[in-house]
Design a protein around this motif. Structure first.
Motif, PDB file in Angstrom:
ATOM      1  N   VAL A 150      -1.009   3.288   1.070  1.00  0.00           N
ATOM      2  CA  VAL A 150       0.029   4.154   1.643  1.00  0.00           C
ATOM      3  C   VAL A 150       1.414   3.606   1.304  1.00  0.00           C
ATOM      4  O   VAL A 150       2.319   4.347   0.927  1.00  0.00           O
ATOM      5  N   GLU A 151       1.557   2.275   1.397  1.00  0.00           N
ATOM      6  CA  GLU A 151       2.863   1.679   1.094  1.00  0.00           C
ATOM      7  C   GLU A 151       3.234   1.888  -0.375  1.00  0.00           C
ATOM      8  O   GLU A 151       4.397   2.093  -0.703  1.00  0.00           O
ATOM      9  N   ALA A 152       2.216   1.866  -1.251  1.00  0.00           N
ATOM     10  CA  ALA A 152       2.470   2.104  -2.684  1.00  0.00           C
ATOM     11  C   ALA A 152       2.988   3.523  -2.903  1.00  0.00           C
ATOM     12  O   ALA A 152       3.908   3.751  -3.690  1.00  0.00           O
ATOM     13  N   ILE A 153       2.403   4.495  -2.175  1.00  0.00           N
ATOM     14  CA  ILE A 153       2.859   5.889  -2.305  1.00  0.00           C
ATOM     15  C   ILE A 153       4.283   6.026  -1.765  1.00  0.00           C
ATOM     16  O   ILE A 153       5.133   6.687  -2.363  1.00  0.00           O
ATOM     17  N   LEU A 154       4.546   5.374  -0.630  1.00  0.00           N
ATOM     18  CA  LEU A 154       5.896   5.425  -0.049  1.00  0.00           C
ATOM     19  C   LEU A 154       6.936   4.930  -1.056  1.00  0.00           C
ATOM     20  O   LEU A 154       8.039   5.446  -1.127  1.00  0.00           O
TER      21      LEU A 154
END
Length: 204
Positions: free
Chosen positions: A155-159
């Motif tokens: 999720v952090e990578a997508i953010l």
């Protein structure tokens, strides 16, 4: 004479709740176009874009049934900015055309373009007004992890790839902070809708 509906761009980071907000507007009778659907549609089997993608990246980006293998394509462009730019240069104009065509069907006083990459892709230029659905980052991460069963790292990578919150908010005419319950969200969507109905061409 009927005036052409003006376009509201609706965006927000992953897990911000922009789909829930969009659904409230749809329930209020507003025509909404989802950029993600347009993006999927332009690479359907039989569409010229798919043939060009296969010619460029090779047949391993196809599934056995002739559909685009998104995971394989993502692998190829993820670590290679040049390939990503090639793909964007091919798809962005086609997606914009598809979106414009769908928006042109609208019969409602205004129409909504829902796009997670509204700012990054330049799609915001199609809109006269921008509504950003915002949520605290920790809440975005929790929501997305429970919805997609994804890890915090994913999720952090997508953010990171999506426009920074600051950039999105700097482009916004309206901001809906979605950190409460669905009833509150519905009343906020209703409040914005009532306001939007008073606008000419999306400008106050």
């Amino acid at each position: 004479m009927s005036t052409k509906p003006w376009i509201l761009g609706l965006t927000g980071g992953i897990g911000s709740g922009k789909s829930a907000v969009a659904q409230h507007f749809i329930d209020l009778g507003i025509h909404a176009v989802d950029a993600d659907h347009a993006a999927r549609w332009v690479v359907e089997p039989g569409k010229p874009a798919l043939a060009q993608i296969v010619a460029h990246f090779g047949s391993e980006v196809l599934q056995a049934d002739g559909q685009l293998n998104r995971a394989a394509l993502r692998q190829k462009i993820f670590s290679d900015p040049q390939q990503r730019r090639w793909l964007e240069a091919l798809l962005h104009p086609l997606i914009a055309q598809e979106i414009a065509h769908s928006l042109a069907q609208a019969q409602s006083p205004y129409a909504i373009l829902v796009s997670p990459l509204l700012i990054e892709s330049g799609q915001y230029k199609l809109a006269q007004r921008i509504l950003v659905v915002d949520a605290p980052e920790q809440l975005q991460i929790q929501r997305t992890m429970s919805r997609d069963q994804s890890s915090q790292e994913q999720v952090e990578a997508i953010l990171k790839v999506q426009a920074s919150r600051e950039r999105r908010l700097s482009q916004a005419h309206d901001v809906l902070v979605n950190d409460r319950d669905l009833n509150w969200l519905r009343s906020e969507a209703q409040r914005l809708h009532d306001f939007y109905l008073t606008l000419r061409g999306g400008q106050a």
